[in-house]
Motif scaffolding. Structure first.
Motif, mmCIF file in Angstrom:
data_model
loop_
_atom_site.group_PDB
_atom_site.id
_atom_site.type_symbol
_atom_site.label_atom_id
_atom_site.label_comp_id
_atom_site.label_asym_id
_atom_site.label_seq_id
_atom_site.Cartn_x
_atom_site.Cartn_y
_atom_site.Cartn_z
ATOM 1 N N THR A 279 37.532 30.488 30.513
ATOM 2 C CA THR A 279 38.558 29.783 31.301
ATOM 3 C C THR A 279 38.118 29.690 32.761
ATOM 4 O O THR A 279 37.800 30.725 33.368
ATOM 5 N N VAL A 280 38.076 28.500 33.300
ATOM 6 C CA VAL A 280 37.869 28.368 34.746
ATOM 7 C C VAL A 280 39.141 27.744 35.297
ATOM 8 O O VAL A 280 39.607 26.717 34.803
ATOM 9 N N LYS A 281 39.736 28.419 36.276
ATOM 10 C CA LYS A 281 40.987 27.895 36.825
ATOM 11 C C LYS A 281 41.063 28.195 38.320
ATOM 12 O O LYS A 281 40.220 28.916 38.866
ATOM 13 N N ARG A 282 42.084 27.631 38.931
ATOM 14 C CA ARG A 282 42.226 27.798 40.378
ATOM 15 C C ARG A 282 43.568 28.453 40.663
ATOM 16 O O ARG A 282 44.580 28.106 40.055
ATOM 17 N N ASN A 283 43.567 29.465 41.543
ATOM 18 C CA ASN A 283 44.832 29.994 42.044
ATOM 19 C C ASN A 283 44.843 29.712 43.546
ATOM 20 O O ASN A 283 44.243 30.444 44.317
ATOM 21 N N ARG A 284 45.498 28.621 43.942
ATOM 22 C CA ARG A 284 45.437 28.118 45.319
ATOM 23 C C ARG A 284 43.987 28.065 45.801
ATOM 24 O O ARG A 284 43.207 27.281 45.300
ATOM 25 N N ASP A 285 43.583 29.008 46.711
ATOM 26 C CA ASP A 285 42.220 28.844 47.239
ATOM 27 C C ASP A 285 41.194 29.711 46.514
ATOM 28 O O ASP A 285 40.096 29.914 46.999
ATOM 29 N N ARG A 286 41.567 30.244 45.359
ATOM 30 C CA ARG A 286 40.596 31.072 44.619
ATOM 31 C C ARG A 286 40.210 30.416 43.314
ATOM 32 O O ARG A 286 41.071 29.937 42.569
ATOM 33 N N LEU A 287 38.910 30.441 43.055
ATOM 34 C CA LEU A 287 38.432 29.981 41.750
ATOM 35 C C LEU A 287 38.288 31.202 40.853
ATOM 36 O O LEU A 287 37.674 32.199 41.240
ATOM 37 N N ILE A 288 38.879 31.122 39.676
ATOM 38 C CA ILE A 288 38.838 32.253 38.745
ATOM 39 C C ILE A 288 37.928 31.870 37.586
ATOM 40 O O ILE A 288 38.124 30.811 36.969
ATOM 41 N N ALA A 289 36.943 32.716 37.309
ATOM 42 C CA ALA A 289 36.147 32.538 36.089
ATOM 43 C C ALA A 289 36.569 33.650 35.148
ATOM 44 O O ALA A 289 36.314 34.836 35.409
ATOM 45 N N PHE A 321 29.538 28.239 44.407
ATOM 46 C CA PHE A 321 30.974 28.326 44.713
ATOM 47 C C PHE A 321 31.354 29.805 44.751
ATOM 48 O O PHE A 321 30.621 30.649 44.230
ATOM 49 N N LEU A 322 32.520 30.063 45.344
ATOM 50 C CA LEU A 322 33.010 31.453 45.363
ATOM 51 C C LEU A 322 33.932 31.682 44.175
ATOM 52 O O LEU A 322 34.864 30.896 43.955
ATOM 53 N N TYR A 323 33.686 32.765 43.437
ATOM 54 C CA TYR A 323 34.491 33.044 42.249
ATOM 55 C C TYR A 323 35.054 34.461 42.273
ATOM 56 O O TYR A 323 34.392 35.391 42.746
ATOM 57 N N ASP A 324 36.229 34.609 41.677
ATOM 58 C CA ASP A 324 36.658 35.917 41.195
ATOM 59 C C ASP A 324 36.259 35.923 39.727
ATOM 60 O O ASP A 324 36.735 35.083 38.954
ATOM 61 N N VAL A 325 35.358 36.841 39.372
ATOM 62 C CA VAL A 325 34.944 36.917 37.966
ATOM 63 C C VAL A 325 35.835 37.952 37.296
ATOM 64 O O VAL A 325 35.769 39.141 37.619
ATOM 65 N N CYS A 326 36.713 37.466 36.417
ATOM 66 C CA CYS A 326 37.764 38.313 35.846
ATOM 67 C C CYS A 326 37.560 38.513 34.354
ATOM 68 O O CYS A 326 36.836 37.752 33.709
ATOM 69 N N GLY A 327 38.246 39.535 33.833
ATOM 70 C CA GLY A 327 38.156 39.821 32.410
ATOM 71 C C GLY A 327 39.395 39.349 31.667
ATOM 72 O O GLY A 327 40.196 38.569 32.185
ATOM 73 N N ASN A 328 39.546 39.875 30.450
ATOM 74 C CA ASN A 328 40.628 39.422 29.561
ATOM 75 C C ASN A 328 41.705 40.488 29.349
ATOM 76 O O ASN A 328 42.385 40.504 28.342
ATOM 77 N N ILE A 329 41.822 41.392 30.325
ATOM 78 C CA ILE A 329 42.756 42.511 30.207
ATOM 79 C C ILE A 329 43.993 42.234 31.058
ATOM 80 O O ILE A 329 43.877 41.646 32.141
ATOM 81 N N CYS A 330 45.141 42.692 30.604
ATOM 82 C CA CYS A 330 46.388 42.416 31.309
ATOM 83 C C CYS A 330 46.555 43.311 32.525
ATOM 84 O O CYS A 330 47.457 44.167 32.553
ATOM 85 N N GLU A 331 45.674 43.200 33.471
ATOM 86 C CA GLU A 331 45.805 43.933 34.740
ATOM 87 C C GLU A 331 45.151 43.104 35.841
ATOM 88 O O GLU A 331 44.065 42.550 35.637
ATOM 89 N N THR A 332 45.765 43.088 37.008
ATOM 90 C CA THR A 332 45.232 42.304 38.114
ATOM 91 C C THR A 332 43.871 42.833 38.578
ATOM 92 O O THR A 332 43.009 42.081 38.993
ATOM 93 N N GLY A 333 43.692 44.158 38.478
ATOM 94 C CA GLY A 333 42.420 44.743 38.928
ATOM 95 C C GLY A 333 41.261 44.473 37.993
ATOM 96 O O GLY A 333 40.145 44.936 38.236
ATOM 97 N N ASP A 334 41.501 43.697 36.962
ATOM 98 C CA ASP A 334 40.484 43.457 35.937
ATOM 99 C C ASP A 334 39.478 42.406 36.428
ATOM 100 O O ASP A 334 39.482 41.259 35.992
ATOM 101 N N ARG A 335 38.667 42.830 37.399
ATOM 102 C CA ARG A 335 37.685 41.922 38.009
ATOM 103 C C ARG A 335 36.319 42.581 38.028
ATOM 104 O O ARG A 335 36.199 43.740 38.406
ATOM 105 N N PHE A 336 35.310 41.844 37.671
ATOM 106 C CA PHE A 336 33.939 42.350 37.807
ATOM 107 C C PHE A 336 33.406 42.060 39.214
ATOM 108 O O PHE A 336 32.507 42.743 39.688
ATOM 109 N N ALA A 337 33.929 41.012 39.830
ATOM 110 C CA ALA A 337 33.497 40.661 41.189
ATOM 111 C C ALA A 337 34.584 39.833 41.842
ATOM 112 O O ALA A 337 35.276 39.064 41.172
#
Ligand code: LLP
Length: 407
Positions: A279-289, A321-337
């Motif tokens: 999933t690639v999506k945008r949260n306002r000014d953040r790109l989420i991978a 581009f700048l990304y938040d690289v996130c996982g599939n876990i139900c927690e906001t801290g679930d980020r690799f970068a």
């Protein structure tokens, strides 16, 4: 090092998320220590806690490594892998009496880090051979959580308590064959290694410990995690270490064995976690991978704020581009970068999370009931071992079986 083309091929064959380990790299790191630390009685014990993958551990066993074990199960596991018991040291940490007896029965040398346990041994196991872990009072490590010495730690016996130690040893007629310290993981300064050695050697005089066979200076050797991080000059460090030990042994009139027990140095860079972006999506000014793994499978960024390099294997030449690289876990801290510059990430791209060979799978779990990834170990370009991922069904089955649930 295993190539990105090979990682892509393995990901196609075994699916993702996938841990890939390069056994040759781990063995090369093992051998490198012998080139860098010129001491004839050097022994390297692999810190199994870093990665207990059997294929990786077997490669290190075949190269000659021993094992630093930290639980009775690690001792049993290492014995079953065929590590000789003389090459395993159990560094106990708040162990129960039952654990003590279980490991005692294996004949593996125990490294004792508290006066209370030492007293019990002197009372109940007169004449036992032991190694003693001291707190060298040197603080270093790549995170506050990975510093294992100094005023805030639970580990080791205080150097100030040597007199008491000697009384207990005399009472129990104990044979102290080794002294040990471990300063921390990811040591930032060569001087910390020297300082901790000095501290341990300062109490190791023959008047105190006449039966010493070895000094064990723990693990902690750092490897670069960031692209711009410099490798420590281990040749220069190794020469200083050997010289210090030479002076110590000369003064003692006997050459002792010198042990180190690295984890990260041997396996961190040998491992890659390959994940797929779904999933690639945008949260306002953040790109989420968003990808198909998560922090239970590689927790270091969340737990320690650790940096792991990430590469886009599928689109290495893409525009950045700048990304938040996130996982599939139900927690906001679930980020690799977080806010990491990466070549454009498209859905179905495969990313490699680097330095995933130490303290990643081994610290993993199945939170959110996501089965741990498959692990593949490669040597000389060939797959030498696979530990398969459980299917979702098999994971549910396992829990039902463990709980004797029949519905
Ligand atoms: N010896 C002892 C007694 C240890 O406690 C450790 C690590 C080692 C050796 C190996 O340290 P290494 O060479 O791998 O730095 N989970 C943390 C690291 C914790 C290390 C705990 N003890 C991380 O992911 O950074």
């Amino acid at each position: 090092m295993i190539s990105d083309a090979a990682l892509l091929e393995l990901a196609r064959r075994y699916g993702t998320p996938l841990f890939v380990y390069d056994a040759d790299h781990a063995v090369a790191q093992y051998r490198a220590l012998f080139e860098r630390i010129p001491w004839p009685g050097l022994e390297i014990h692999y810190a199994l806690k870093a990665n207990y993958n059997p294929h990786l551990a077997l490669a290190l066993r075949d190269a000659g490594a021993g094992i630093d074990a930290v639980s009775p199960a690690e001792v049993q596991y290492a014995l079953r892998l065929g590590f000789p018991k003389e090459k395993i040291i159990y560094t106990a940490n708040n162990m129960t009496d039952a654990e003590f007896e279980r490991v005692c029965a294996t004949g593996v040398l125990m490294n004792i880090g508290s006066l209370s346990r030492l007293r019990k041994i002197a009372r109940d196991h007169k004449g036992m051979r032991v190694c003693l872990r001291f707190n060298p009072d040197v603080c270093d490590g790549d995170s506050i959580h990975t510093m294992t010495a100094g005023a805030l730690t639970k580990f080791g016996i205080l150097l100030d308590d040597v007199k008491t130690v000697l009384e207990i040893v005399r009472e129990g007629n104990l044979h102290v064959v080794g002294l040990h310290e471990h300063t921390g993981s990811g040591l930032q300064h060569a001087e910390s290694v020297y300082a901790a050695m000095d501290k341990l050697m300062s109490i190791a005089a023959p008047e105190n410990f006449p039966e010493l066979e070895m000094l064990d200076f723990g693990g902690g050797f750092k490897v670069p995690y960031r692209s711009d991080e410099k490798e420590i000059d281990y040749f220069s460090m190794g020469r200083t270490i050997a010289q210090k030990f030479r002076d110590f042994c000369d003064a003692r009139g006997k050459n002792l064995k010198m042990l180190f027990e690295p984890g990260k140095f041997l396996t961190a860079r040998a491992g890659h976690l390959v994940v797929e972006v779904n999933t690639v999506k945008r949260n306002r000014d953040r790109l989420i991978a968003g990808c198909n793994s998560g922090f239970p499978q590689l927790i270091r960024p969340l737990l320690y704020g650790a940096y792991h390099r990430i590469d886009n294997l599928s689109n290495p030449g893409g525009a950045p581009f700048l990304y938040d690289v996130c996982g599939n876990i139900c927690e906001t801290g679930d980020r690799f970068a977080e806010q990491r510059e990466l070549p454009e990430i498209r859905e179905y791209d495969l990313l490699a999370i680097r330095n995933a060979g130490a303290y990643c799978y081994s610290m993993g779990g199945v939170y959110n009931l996501r089965p741990m990834p498959t692990e593949v170990t490669v040597s000389e370009g060939k797959v030498v071992g696979v530990r398969k991922r459980l299917s979702d069904d098999a994971l549910a089955d396992q829990i039902f079986k463990e709980c004797d649930i029949v519905l």
